[in-house]
Design a protein around this motif. Structure first.
Motif, PDB file in Angstrom:
ATOM      1  N   PRO A  15       0.893  -1.313   0.156  1.00 17.79           N
ATOM      2  CA  PRO A  15       0.099   0.148   0.204  1.00 17.79           C
ATOM      3  C   PRO A  15       0.890   1.229  -0.094  1.00 17.79           C
ATOM      4  CG  PRO A  15      -0.917  -1.603   1.431  1.00 17.79           C
ATOM      5  CD  PRO A  15       0.338  -2.155   1.127  1.00 17.79           C
ATOM      6  N   ASP A  16       2.092   1.211   0.671  1.00 21.12           N
ATOM      7  CA  ASP A  16       2.818   2.335   0.644  1.00 21.12           C
ATOM      8  C   ASP A  16       3.603   2.671  -0.598  1.00 21.12           C
ATOM      9  OD1 ASP A  16       2.611   3.073   3.897  1.00 21.12           O
ATOM     10  OD2 ASP A  16       2.881   1.312   3.552  1.00 21.12           O
ATOM     11  N   VAL A  17       4.053   1.382  -1.189  1.00 19.98           N
ATOM     12  CA  VAL A  17       4.738   1.554  -2.506  1.00 19.98           C
ATOM     13  C   VAL A  17       3.661   2.330  -3.533  1.00 19.98           C
ATOM     14  CG1 VAL A  17       5.920   0.268  -4.150  1.00 19.98           C
ATOM     15  CG2 VAL A  17       6.363  -0.132  -1.858  1.00 19.98           C
ATOM     16  N   GLU A  18       2.524   1.753  -3.584  1.00 19.99           N
ATOM     17  CA  GLU A  18       1.582   1.947  -4.437  1.00 19.99           C
ATOM     18  C   GLU A  18       1.374   3.658  -4.310  1.00 19.99           C
ATOM     19  OE1 GLU A  18      -1.433  -1.584  -5.146  1.00 19.99           O
ATOM     20  OE2 GLU A  18      -1.722  -0.486  -3.564  1.00 19.99           O
ATOM     21  N   ARG A  19       1.109   3.924  -3.164  1.00 16.70           N
ATOM     22  CA  ARG A  19       0.861   5.538  -2.949  1.00 16.70           C
ATOM     23  C   ARG A  19       2.008   6.427  -3.364  1.00 16.70           C
ATOM     24  NH1 ARG A  19       1.241   5.427   2.549  1.00 16.70           N
ATOM     25  NH2 ARG A  19       3.451   5.988   2.197  1.00 16.70           N
ATOM     26  N   ASP A  20       3.542   6.070  -3.253  1.00 17.72           N
ATOM     27  CA  ASP A  20       4.504   6.951  -3.429  1.00 17.72           C
ATOM     28  C   ASP A  20       4.925   6.749  -4.698  1.00 17.72           C
ATOM     29  OD1 ASP A  20       4.392   7.517  -0.759  1.00 17.72           O
ATOM     30  OD2 ASP A  20       6.145   6.461  -0.050  1.00 17.72           O
ATOM     31  N   LEU A  21       4.857   5.588  -5.322  1.00 18.74           N
ATOM     32  CA  LEU A  21       5.498   5.096  -6.667  1.00 18.74           C
ATOM     33  C   LEU A  21       4.492   5.320  -7.869  1.00 18.74           C
ATOM     34  CD1 LEU A  21       8.351   2.806  -6.154  1.00 18.74           C
ATOM     35  CD2 LEU A  21       8.378   4.961  -6.162  1.00 18.74           C
ATOM     36  N   LEU A  65       8.747   1.908  11.355  1.00 16.96           N
ATOM     37  CA  LEU A  65       9.445   2.661  10.429  1.00 16.96           C
ATOM     38  C   LEU A  65       8.222   2.982   9.227  1.00 16.96           C
ATOM     39  CD1 LEU A  65      12.726   0.676   9.530  1.00 16.96           C
ATOM     40  CD2 LEU A  65      12.525   2.921  10.703  1.00 16.96           C
ATOM     41  N   LEU A  66       7.254   2.422   8.979  1.00 15.54           N
ATOM     42  CA  LEU A  66       6.424   2.858   8.095  1.00 15.54           C
ATOM     43  C   LEU A  66       5.781   4.308   8.303  1.00 15.54           C
ATOM     44  CD1 LEU A  66       4.395  -0.217   7.088  1.00 15.54           C
ATOM     45  CD2 LEU A  66       6.048   1.114   5.750  1.00 15.54           C
ATOM     46  N   PRO A  67       5.526   5.328   7.477  1.00 15.30           N
ATOM     47  CA  PRO A  67       5.501   4.754   6.137  1.00 15.30           C
ATOM     48  C   PRO A  67       6.863   4.933   5.286  1.00 15.30           C
ATOM     49  CG  PRO A  67       4.818   7.062   6.505  1.00 15.30           C
ATOM     50  CD  PRO A  67       5.120   6.467   7.739  1.00 15.30           C
ATOM     51  N   ASP A  68       7.943   4.961   5.999  1.00 18.60           N
ATOM     52  CA  ASP A  68       9.028   5.125   5.313  1.00 18.60           C
ATOM     53  C   ASP A  68       9.469   3.584   4.745  1.00 18.60           C
ATOM     54  OD1 ASP A  68      11.544   5.485   4.559  1.00 18.60           O
ATOM     55  OD2 ASP A  68      12.412   5.806   6.489  1.00 18.60           O
ATOM     56  N   TRP A  69       9.001   3.159   3.699  1.00 17.13           N
ATOM     57  CA  TRP A  69       8.975   1.485   3.436  1.00 17.13           C
ATOM     58  C   TRP A  69      10.414   1.547   2.702  1.00 17.13           C
ATOM     59  CZ3 TRP A  69      10.262   1.607  -1.739  1.00 17.13           C
ATOM     60  CH2 TRP A  69       9.797   2.802  -2.725  1.00 17.13           C
ATOM     61  N   ARG A  70      11.176   2.668   2.118  1.00 16.68           N
ATOM     62  CA  ARG A  70      12.239   2.558   1.784  1.00 16.68           C
ATOM     63  C   ARG A  70      13.503   2.208   2.912  1.00 16.68           C
ATOM     64  NH1 ARG A  70      12.646   4.716  -3.519  1.00 16.68           N
ATOM     65  NH2 ARG A  70      11.036   5.867  -4.169  1.00 16.68           N
ATOM     66  N   THR A  71      13.258   2.714   3.943  1.00 16.65           N
ATOM     67  CA  THR A  71      14.293   2.412   5.110  1.00 16.65           C
ATOM     68  C   THR A  71      14.156   0.693   5.393  1.00 16.65           C
ATOM     69  OG1 THR A  71      14.321   4.532   5.850  1.00 16.65           O
ATOM     70  CG2 THR A  71      15.126   3.018   7.206  1.00 16.65           C
ATOM     71  N   THR A  72      12.773   0.267   5.428  1.00 16.40           N
ATOM     72  CA  THR A  72      12.524  -1.262   5.918  1.00 16.40           C
ATOM     73  C   THR A  72      13.037  -1.945   4.810  1.00 16.40           C
ATOM     74  OG1 THR A  72      10.400  -1.114   4.694  1.00 16.40           O
ATOM     75  CG2 THR A  72      10.235  -0.321   6.903  1.00 16.40           C
ATOM     76  N   TRP A  73      12.888  -1.666   3.574  1.00 15.78           N
ATOM     77  CA  TRP A  73      13.868  -2.822   2.507  1.00 15.78           C
ATOM     78  C   TRP A  73      15.169  -2.791   2.560  1.00 15.78           C
ATOM     79  CZ3 TRP A  73      11.291  -6.329   0.671  1.00 15.78           C
ATOM     80  CH2 TRP A  73       9.914  -6.324   0.316  1.00 15.78           C
ATOM     81  N   ALA A  74      15.481  -1.318   3.101  1.00 18.40           N
ATOM     82  CA  ALA A  74      17.284  -1.256   2.981  1.00 18.40           C
ATOM     83  C   ALA A  74      17.689  -2.264   4.266  1.00 18.40           C
ATOM     84  CB  ALA A  74      17.756   0.291   3.366  1.00 18.40           C
ATOM     85  N   TRP A  75      17.051  -2.083   5.241  1.00 20.59           N
ATOM     86  CA  TRP A  75      17.530  -2.886   6.428  1.00 20.59           C
ATOM     87  C   TRP A  75      17.433  -4.173   5.840  1.00 20.59           C
ATOM     88  CZ3 TRP A  75      20.561  -1.569  10.075  1.00 20.59           C
ATOM     89  CH2 TRP A  75      20.458  -0.538  10.535  1.00 20.59           C
TER      90      TRP A  75
END
Length: 408
Positions: free
Chosen positions: A26-32, A148-158
């Motif tokens: 859901p967060d990826v859909e919103r941001d990208l 971490l959400l809505p910062d999904w990028r940091t979650t994928w990085a970790w």
């Protein structure tokens, strides 16, 4: 140290990377601007690449399991980091597809390493311990999301960094357990004939259950669930999967077909409940936990079923059945993505539940005759049922050769 790093690699490649796609969707859909139908195709492609990794692992694991460990860690880790830095939906989708390959490569590699590193008398337990990493990985993904959400990028990085680190650690602690085993023999036409029904049911089950793995959290978010509720529901999936180890004492005595019908039926009920009542927090959480338990236990039932039919090829049979299951997920994810855009989540989940139920009903329909190898074919079935497998690692039957060629 070896078993701990093996558990961590499964947790990373499965729970934190491959199966976490739906959690952050859901967060990826919103941001990208990733469309729901496109997300379905991404999930479908990820399942297809998982199968490619599993087949490669089946062919290579006996000769070079540590090379597969490096490749699994690399695909999952670099893929997750690429997802974290993706500037748009296309690059994110490609990275997600490639990252999923890591899980398909990790399983056969770890099966081989465990068989060479751990004493034969405790290999069954060791394989089960390593395979249990999927549940904790899902829980860890949920915890990361809560923090971490809505910062999904940091979650994928970790997640990507963790996959790379545990891969290096596992390579270090597994030195001295390199190549040298014989190549595994693939099942032949007689095996395929005996497994026609099981292969079909695995395909259906994968197709029906794909809707939750891809759109489970999205359905909750669409129904207005707060982020803490939708993420906690995903964590409940991991808790449900881990509960298989507790319920194994009651399920281990069931025939494989009965266990399959019960677990696939539970998944069907969970899918339809989540689709029709996503706004009811307690009900949705319970449905996710039941789904996690049913899905995990159903994959264990597949191991038991192929063991009953042909114990001598149970490991190779497990690989074939898990590939069929994930191919079903590939088809189901793409179909669900198309249906969500036109009919909505409720209808899509109902269809997914019906397909899953279709995989459960034929399992209990009486058939003529019994397992082709008689009573001897059921040797080691209890160990397979109690393993709590997700598509990760098979168990060799007691009395069969201790090497495990592969499983997706």
């Amino acid at each position: 140290m070896f078993l701990g790093s093996g558990v961590a690699l499964i947790a990373a490649t499965y729970g934190l990377v491959r199966l976490a796609f739906g959690l952050f969707l859901p967060d990826v859909e919103r941001d990208l601007g990733l469309r729901p139908d496109a997300a379905g195709w991404v999930s479908s492609g990820a399942s297809a690449m998982y199968c490619v990794g599993a087949v490669v692992g089946f062919l290579v694991a006996a000769r070079a399991p540590r090379v597969l460990v490096a490749a699994a860690s690399g695909f999952a880790g670099v893929g997750a980091l690429a997802m974290a830095t993706a500037p748009g939906p296309w690059t994110f989708g490609v990275a997600a597809v490639l990252a999923s390959t890591g899980a398909g490569l990790a399983s056969p590699a770890l099966v081989q390493l465990v068989s060479r590193t751990v004493p034969e008398s405790v290999q069954g337990t060791a394989q089960a311990v390593v395979n249990s990493g999927t549940g904790p990985g899902l829980v860890a993904a949920g915890v990361l999301a809560l923090v971490l959400l809505p910062d999904w990028r940091t979650t994928w990085a970790w997640s990507g960094l963790f996959a790379l680190v545990v891969g290096v650690v596992l390579l270090l602690v597994s030195r001295g357990s390199g190549s040298g085993a014989d190549r595994a023999a693939a099942p032949g036409t007689a095996w395929l004939a005996a497994h026609r029904r099981v292969l079909t049911l695995a395909l259906l089950f994968g197709a029906g259950s794909a809707v939750v793995w891809t759109y489970g959290r999205s359905a909750l978010v669409d129904a207005g669930a707060p982020a803490v509720v939708s993420v906690s529901a995903w964590t409940a999936l991991g808790v449900g999967g881990a509960a298989v180890a507790v319920t194994a004492r009651w399920t281990s005595g069931l025939p494989a077909r009965v266990l399959w019908a019960a677990t696939a039926g539970a998944v069907a009920v969970a899918v339809v409940t989540l689709g029709l009542a996503p706004q009811a927090t307690v009900v949705a959480m319970l449905a996710c936990a039941v789904f996690g338990w049913g899905y995990t236990a159903a994959t264990g039932a597949l191991i038991a079923w192929t063991t009953e039919l042909d114990a001598a090829r149970s490991s190779a049979g497990t690989s074939m059945l898990f590939v069929a299951l994930v191919l079903g997920q590939a088809v189901g994810a793409a179909a669900a993505g198309a249906l969500v855009g036109t009919a909505g989540y409720a209808t899509t989940f109902v269809v997914g539940a019906l397909v899953t139920a279709a995989s459960a009903v034929p399992a209990v329909v009486s058939r003529r005759g019994g397992p082709p190898h008689g009573d001897a074919a059921v040797t080691g079935v209890d160990a397979a049922r109690s393993s709590g497998c997700t598509p990760a690692t098979p168990r060799a039957p007691h009395g069969a050769p201790s090497r495990h060629p592969a499983a997706p």
